[in-house]
Design an enzyme around this catalytic site. Structure first.
Site, PDB file in Angstrom:
ATOM      1  N   ASP A  15     -31.635   5.559 -16.985  1.00 47.72           N
ATOM      2  CA  ASP A  15     -32.251   5.430 -15.667  1.00 47.72           C
ATOM      3  C   ASP A  15     -31.843   6.700 -14.907  1.00 47.72           C
ATOM      4  O   ASP A  15     -30.722   6.807 -14.423  1.00 47.72           O
ATOM      5  CB  ASP A  15     -31.740   4.179 -14.960  1.00 47.72           C
ATOM      6  CG  ASP A  15     -32.384   3.976 -13.598  1.00 47.72           C
ATOM      7  OD1 ASP A  15     -33.519   4.445 -13.387  1.00 47.72           O
ATOM      8  OD2 ASP A  15     -31.740   3.353 -12.731  1.00 47.72           O
ATOM      9  N   GLU A  75     -36.806   6.113 -17.989  1.00 43.36           N
ATOM     10  CA  GLU A  75     -37.788   5.657 -16.996  1.00 43.36           C
ATOM     11  C   GLU A  75     -38.654   6.815 -16.531  1.00 43.36           C
ATOM     12  O   GLU A  75     -38.159   7.917 -16.288  1.00 43.36           O
ATOM     13  CB  GLU A  75     -37.065   5.036 -15.801  1.00 43.36           C
ATOM     14  CG  GLU A  75     -38.011   4.388 -14.817  1.00 43.36           C
ATOM     15  CD  GLU A  75     -37.288   3.667 -13.701  1.00 43.36           C
ATOM     16  OE1 GLU A  75     -37.129   2.453 -13.780  1.00 43.36           O
ATOM     17  OE2 GLU A  75     -36.875   4.359 -12.743  1.00 43.36           O
ATOM     18  N   ASP A 148     -27.849   0.799 -11.715  1.00 39.74           N
ATOM     19  CA  ASP A 148     -28.454   1.844 -12.553  1.00 39.74           C
ATOM     20  C   ASP A 148     -28.151   1.617 -14.034  1.00 39.74           C
ATOM     21  O   ASP A 148     -28.978   1.892 -14.896  1.00 39.74           O
ATOM     22  CB  ASP A 148     -27.975   3.237 -12.120  1.00 39.74           C
ATOM     23  CG  ASP A 148     -28.419   3.573 -10.714  1.00 39.74           C
ATOM     24  OD1 ASP A 148     -29.631   3.526 -10.460  1.00 39.74           O
ATOM     25  OD2 ASP A 148     -27.558   3.865  -9.879  1.00 39.74           O
TER      26      ASP A 148
END
Length: 166
Positions: A15, A75, A148
């Site tokens: 992330d 992501e 996260d």
């Protein structure tokens, strides 16, 4: 981009960010999804951007060498309200992609919508719902922290699901 079908596949989920990059490593096969490790790479906002990006690359290199993932998932950036935030996240994402590429890892990219739909079946799921599913799928006692890191694990699980590894 499936690397191994008969053995466990190790997936590194990321992330991305500049201040905080979440990471999570899972091992999976058709029967089992197992947590190997997770955490976050934090950089000091007082330091110049180039130094912060160098810290991110260095720490990702250490994680990759330690866990030897077969593939990675990260992501995608799709929309941000804050212009400054998107620049920082994009810079962190770029360093992460470069570092993964330097290790010759196949890289999957997923939007937040794809990740939420894969884990919860609902594209507008809240962070807590995603975290709860990560906890359940990995048989954990609590939702991984920081957020996260939980998101990075969700990304790794999404990759496993997309490749029918679990």
């Amino acid at each position: 981009m499936i690397i191994k079908q008969s053995q466990k596949t190790i997936i590194l989920g990321i992330d991305p960010g500049l201040a905080d990059t979440g990471w999570g490593v899972v091992a999976c096969d058709r029967r089992e999804l197992k947590l190997l490790a997770y955490g976050s790479i934090k950089t000091d906002k007082k330091n110049p951007t180039d130094e912060r990006l160098a810290v991110l690359a260095k720490e990702l290199n250490i994680i990759i060498k330690k866990y030897q993932p077969d593939q990675a998932a990260i992501e995608k950036i799709f929309f941000f309200k804050n212009q400054k935030t998107i620049i920082n996240v994009s810079q962190g994402r770029g360093v992460a992609l470069l570092t993964l590429s330097q290790h010759n890892l196949p890289i999957d990219e997923y939007t937040p919508l794809q990740i939420k739909q894969t884990l919860t079946g609902y594209g507008a799921a809240q962070k807590k719902q995603v975290g709860t599913l990560v906890k359940l799928l990995l048989n954990l006692k609590e939702i991984p922290k920081p957020d996260d890191a939980a998101d990075a694990l969700a990304i790794a699980i999404t990759s496993a699901r997309f490749h029918n590894l679990n």
